[in-house]
Design an enzyme around this catalytic site. Structure first.
Site, PDB file in Angstrom:
ATOM      1  N   ASP A  66      45.017  44.644  40.301  1.00 49.99           N
ATOM      2  CA  ASP A  66      44.995  45.032  38.888  1.00 49.99           C
ATOM      3  C   ASP A  66      44.261  43.964  38.087  1.00 49.99           C
ATOM      4  O   ASP A  66      43.968  42.889  38.605  1.00 49.99           O
ATOM      5  CB  ASP A  66      46.390  45.334  38.340  1.00 49.99           C
ATOM      6  CG  ASP A  66      47.310  44.142  38.242  1.00 49.99           C
ATOM      7  OD1 ASP A  66      48.270  44.236  37.474  1.00 49.99           O
ATOM      8  OD2 ASP A  66      47.094  43.132  38.920  1.00 49.99           O
ATOM      9  N   TYR A  68      43.054  40.943  35.595  1.00 48.37           N
ATOM     10  CA  TYR A  68      43.634  39.663  35.173  1.00 48.37           C
ATOM     11  C   TYR A  68      44.428  39.893  33.889  1.00 48.37           C
ATOM     12  O   TYR A  68      44.025  40.670  33.028  1.00 48.37           O
ATOM     13  CB  TYR A  68      42.524  38.645  34.897  1.00 48.37           C
ATOM     14  CG  TYR A  68      41.734  38.231  36.120  1.00 48.37           C
ATOM     15  CD1 TYR A  68      42.361  37.650  37.228  1.00 48.37           C
ATOM     16  CD2 TYR A  68      40.350  38.381  36.153  1.00 48.37           C
ATOM     17  CE1 TYR A  68      41.624  37.251  38.336  1.00 48.37           C
ATOM     18  CE2 TYR A  68      39.608  37.976  37.260  1.00 48.37           C
ATOM     19  CZ  TYR A  68      40.258  37.413  38.346  1.00 48.37           C
ATOM     20  OH  TYR A  68      39.522  37.014  39.440  1.00 48.37           O
ATOM     21  N   PHE A  79      38.122  40.980  40.221  1.00 45.79           N
ATOM     22  CA  PHE A  79      37.878  39.566  40.538  1.00 45.79           C
ATOM     23  C   PHE A  79      36.948  38.861  39.542  1.00 45.79           C
ATOM     24  O   PHE A  79      36.836  37.641  39.545  1.00 45.79           O
ATOM     25  CB  PHE A  79      37.326  39.381  41.963  1.00 45.79           C
ATOM     26  CG  PHE A  79      38.306  39.690  43.055  1.00 45.79           C
ATOM     27  CD1 PHE A  79      39.382  38.847  43.306  1.00 45.79           C
ATOM     28  CD2 PHE A  79      38.185  40.837  43.816  1.00 45.79           C
ATOM     29  CE1 PHE A  79      40.307  39.134  44.311  1.00 45.79           C
ATOM     30  CE2 PHE A  79      39.107  41.144  44.815  1.00 45.79           C
ATOM     31  CZ  PHE A  79      40.167  40.283  45.059  1.00 45.79           C
ATOM     32  N   HIS A 188      43.957  38.075  51.716  1.00 41.43           N
ATOM     33  CA  HIS A 188      43.499  37.961  50.325  1.00 41.43           C
ATOM     34  C   HIS A 188      42.894  36.573  50.086  1.00 41.43           C
ATOM     35  O   HIS A 188      43.338  35.589  50.671  1.00 41.43           O
ATOM     36  CB  HIS A 188      44.698  38.185  49.389  1.00 41.43           C
ATOM     37  CG  HIS A 188      44.312  38.479  47.986  1.00 41.43           C
ATOM     38  ND1 HIS A 188      44.031  37.481  47.067  1.00 41.43           N
ATOM     39  CD2 HIS A 188      44.164  39.650  47.330  1.00 41.43           C
ATOM     40  CE1 HIS A 188      43.722  38.040  45.912  1.00 41.43           C
ATOM     41  NE2 HIS A 188      43.798  39.350  46.037  1.00 41.43           N
TER      42      HIS A 188
END
Length: 223
Positions: A66, A68, A79, A188
């Protein structure tokens, strides 16, 4: 809800916008705003990934969870952050792997628009979030919408590279036809897990090798 979204996406997704689950999303956002909640990204950037990377141009998909949830960070590309905003830790690690993998110099900003303009679709599973509350909009309908987006890419395109980083992204594997697309998986890039397999995954060079093997232009990963 009149969705301001790029024309090729509007055509591919036209059946979704009138569905009850999707109609509930703007109502939910309006309710929260009326309660004084701050929502990221700003409304004009909610569909930024779609507007920057038309459906016809998609050749790589990077999936985030989701947006920031800090002030000024989210701008609708997973990102990525606006220029002038410090790169968050996961993005710093993405840049480290990029440098180790293909020698790209670590940029002095974290804006990934240049990737998106080349066909790297930077999709978050949720397209909005409440300030300071990660995953706060994961249950308001976005997941159903973005799962459909992934399925449409899988069904209507071929030879797309899907970069699935972390357990959450890898759960979307079931939506993708692996017989005609390339799936690259790793942990991740978060500092909590990057050392357990993201560093050294070489996903950037592997992506380009696959694209070239299919006669598709490679991505210029430099920023």
């Amino acid at each position: 809800m009149d969705v301001k979204i790029e024309a090729s996406w509007k055509e591919v997704l036209k059946g979704e916008f009138s569905k009850p689950y999707f109609q509930q999303i703007p109502l939910h956002l309006k309710t929260e705003k009326s309660q004084g909640k701050t929502i990221y990204p700003p409304g004009s950037l909610i569909f930024n990934a779609f507007n920057t990377t038309p459906f016809d141009k998609v050749k790589v998909v990077i999936l985030g969870q989701d947006p920031y949830h800090g002030a000024g960070q989210a701008h609708g590309l997973c990102f990525s952050v606006q220029k002038g905003v410090p790169s968050p830790p996961s993005l710093v690690n993405i840049f480290k792997e990029l440098q180790d993998d293909i020698g790209v110099e670590i940029p002095n900003h974290g804006n990934l628009t240049h990737w998106a303009q080349q066909g790297v679709f930077l999709l978050n599973a949720s397209l909005t979030v409440r300030a300071g509350e990660p995953m706060s909009h994961s249950k308001i309908g976005w997941a159903e919408f973005t799962d459909t987006v992934i399925k449409k890419i899988s069904e209507q395109k071929k030879n797309v590279v899907f970069l699935l980083w972390g357990k959450f992204a890898q759960e979307k594997r079931v939506l993708i036809d692996e017989s005609k697309h390339c799936i690259l998986r790793s942990v991740h890039p978060s500092p909590l897990s990057a050392h357990a397999g993201f560093f050294g995954c070489k996903h950037f060079s592997k992506t380009n090798a696959y694209l070239v093997s299919k006669g598709i232009d490679p991505v210029d990963w430099s920023l």
